[in-house]
Design a protein around this motif. Structure first.
Motif, PDB file in Angstrom:
ATOM      1  N   ALA A  57      29.258  -2.016 -17.193  1.00  0.00           N
ATOM      2  CA  ALA A  57      29.492  -1.678 -15.783  1.00  0.00           C
ATOM      3  C   ALA A  57      28.308  -2.119 -14.927  1.00  0.00           C
ATOM      4  O   ALA A  57      28.485  -2.678 -13.834  1.00  0.00           O
ATOM      5  CB  ALA A  57      29.724  -0.175 -15.640  1.00  0.00           C
ATOM      6  N   ALA A  58      27.090  -1.864 -15.418  1.00  0.00           N
ATOM      7  CA  ALA A  58      25.897  -2.250 -14.671  1.00  0.00           C
ATOM      8  C   ALA A  58      25.830  -3.765 -14.479  1.00  0.00           C
ATOM      9  O   ALA A  58      25.473  -4.257 -13.398  1.00  0.00           O
ATOM     10  CB  ALA A  58      24.650  -1.755 -15.400  1.00  0.00           C
ATOM     11  N   LYS A  59      26.210  -4.515 -15.517  1.00  0.00           N
ATOM     12  CA  LYS A  59      26.220  -5.978 -15.421  1.00  0.00           C
ATOM     13  C   LYS A  59      27.254  -6.449 -14.406  1.00  0.00           C
ATOM     14  O   LYS A  59      26.993  -7.350 -13.604  1.00  0.00           O
ATOM     15  CB  LYS A  59      26.519  -6.593 -16.791  1.00  0.00           C
ATOM     16  N   GLN A  60      28.427  -5.829 -14.432  1.00  0.00           N
ATOM     17  CA  GLN A  60      29.477  -6.197 -13.483  1.00  0.00           C
ATOM     18  C   GLN A  60      29.002  -6.000 -12.037  1.00  0.00           C
ATOM     19  O   GLN A  60      29.195  -6.868 -11.182  1.00  0.00           O
ATOM     20  CB  GLN A  60      30.725  -5.346 -13.750  1.00  0.00           C
ATOM     21  N   VAL A  61      28.370  -4.880 -11.795  1.00  0.00           N
ATOM     22  CA  VAL A  61      27.892  -4.580 -10.438  1.00  0.00           C
ATOM     23  C   VAL A  61      26.779  -5.543 -10.027  1.00  0.00           C
ATOM     24  O   VAL A  61      26.756  -6.027  -8.889  1.00  0.00           O
ATOM     25  CB  VAL A  61      27.426  -3.108 -10.352  1.00  0.00           C
ATOM     26  N   LEU A  66      26.797  -5.968  -5.871  1.00  0.00           N
ATOM     27  CA  LEU A  66      27.340  -4.783  -5.206  1.00  0.00           C
ATOM     28  C   LEU A  66      26.465  -3.549  -5.415  1.00  0.00           C
ATOM     29  O   LEU A  66      26.896  -2.420  -5.191  1.00  0.00           O
ATOM     30  CB  LEU A  66      28.761  -4.500  -5.728  1.00  0.00           C
ATOM     31  N   GLY A  67      25.233  -3.792  -5.829  1.00  0.00           N
ATOM     32  CA  GLY A  67      24.335  -2.687  -6.133  1.00  0.00           C
ATOM     33  C   GLY A  67      24.036  -1.773  -4.961  1.00  0.00           C
ATOM     34  O   GLY A  67      23.698  -0.602  -5.147  1.00  0.00           O
ATOM     35  N   SER A  68      24.177  -2.266  -3.736  1.00  0.00           N
ATOM     36  CA  SER A  68      23.909  -1.431  -2.563  1.00  0.00           C
ATOM     37  C   SER A  68      25.048  -0.443  -2.304  1.00  0.00           C
ATOM     38  O   SER A  68      24.860   0.547  -1.593  1.00  0.00           O
ATOM     39  CB  SER A  68      23.714  -2.306  -1.321  1.00  0.00           C
ATOM     40  N   LEU A  69      26.211  -0.722  -2.900  1.00  0.00           N
ATOM     41  CA  LEU A  69      27.371   0.139  -2.696  1.00  0.00           C
ATOM     42  C   LEU A  69      27.743   0.968  -3.923  1.00  0.00           C
ATOM     43  O   LEU A  69      28.304   2.053  -3.795  1.00  0.00           O
ATOM     44  CB  LEU A  69      28.596  -0.706  -2.291  1.00  0.00           C
ATOM     45  N   ILE A  70      27.449   0.434  -5.107  1.00  0.00           N
ATOM     46  CA  ILE A  70      27.878   1.090  -6.350  1.00  0.00           C
ATOM     47  C   ILE A  70      26.670   1.467  -7.189  1.00  0.00           C
ATOM     48  O   ILE A  70      25.843   0.619  -7.526  1.00  0.00           O
ATOM     49  CB  ILE A  70      28.813   0.181  -7.174  1.00  0.00           C
ATOM     50  N   ASP A  71      26.586   2.741  -7.523  1.00  0.00           N
ATOM     51  CA  ASP A  71      25.519   3.258  -8.373  1.00  0.00           C
ATOM     52  C   ASP A  71      26.116   3.545  -9.750  1.00  0.00           C
ATOM     53  O   ASP A  71      26.982   4.409  -9.892  1.00  0.00           O
ATOM     54  CB  ASP A  71      24.953   4.538  -7.757  1.00  0.00           C
TER      55      ASP A  71
END
Length: 256
Positions: A57-61, A66-71
């Motif tokens: 999941a972290a790799k996908q983000v 999209l790191g600013s929107l998805i934690d």
């Protein structure tokens, strides 16, 4: 732009515009990534209890920037969020008993949550029962078949967010031919599905009947006395489901 399976796309359509969402058991964070790419959510938490899916999941983000929107957070169930942090929670792709257990364990995290979108793979009655017992009102039931599997999507809101009451939703009603859909039956088969049964819903319960018939056959071959009562319960369940399906199919045929 990401593409989703029909199942996840149907879930995505239930998420209100501008939501702060938590996707529990997010796997590759596909659902929040899809919604974030399209500007449909303002923030998301993607929760995973296992390290491998968490890393995926972290790799996908990261790859989707999209790191600013998805934690992406590692943790068990609703432990990954704080009270008041999100207003929509999605939990998909696990058993209904497990979904109910996650909600039960994380009740303190549901403060401020205005919608639950739940997709159990099996055991939908566990989810409906939990919602009923904790003053959440089921406002929508959807069903679809994809890749040979049938999925139900249950959307619920807190009782204070809808004029519909659980008393009204699960009120006993006559389906026809003297068959009464009481609360127990509606929790099993779905109150909305019983009102408007679809071809996929009929198919699901015919498959469930096949499973119950197989279990009954196995019990019938056993010589142990305690299996007789189990066999009788299974027979009663089979009879009830067959009667409901026959009644609703007759109504549907006459309506058409």
């Amino acid at each position: 732009m990401l593409r989703l399976s029909k199942r996840l796309e149907m879930i995505a359509k239930q998420v209100p515009e501008g939501s702060r969402m938590a996707d529990i058991g997010s796997d590759h964070a596909l659902l929040p990534s899809y919604l974030a790419e399209r500007g449909k959510i303002s923030k998301a938490v993607a929760g995973e209890v296992n390290l491998g899916p968490y890393q995926a999941a972290a790799k996908q983000v990261r790859d989707a920037v999209l790191g600013s929107l998805i934690d992406v957070r590692l943790g068990d169930g609703l432990a990954v969020i704080q009270p008041g942090e999100v207003d929509v929670i999605t939990i998909a792709g696990m058993g209904g008993a497990l979904i109910a257990a996650i909600l039960e364990a994380g009740q303190d995290k549901l403060a401020g949550v205005s919608m639950l979108i739940l997709q159990p793979n099996v055991g939908e009655s566990f989810v409906r029962t939990w919602l009923l017992e904790h003053s959440w009102v089921l406002i929508r039931e959807q069903i679809l078949e994809e890749d040979g599997k049938i999925y139900e999507i249950l959307t619920a809101v807190p009782a204070q967010h809808t004029e519909l009451t659980n008393g009204q939703l699960y009120e006993s009603r006559i389906l026809g031919a003297g068959i009464t859909a009481n609360e127990e039956l509606q929790l099993k088969l779905g109150p909305y599905f019983l009102q408007e049964p679809s071809a996929v819903w009929f198919h699901k319960w015919k498959l469930e009947l096949d499973k119950l018939e197989m279990i009954r056959g196995q019990l019938a071959r056993s010589s142990q006395q305690e299996t007789r009562s189990k066999e009788q319960l299974i027979e009663s369940e089979i009879k009830q489901i067959k009667e409901v399906l026959a009644c609703l199919q007759k109504d549907k045929a006459s309506f058409n």
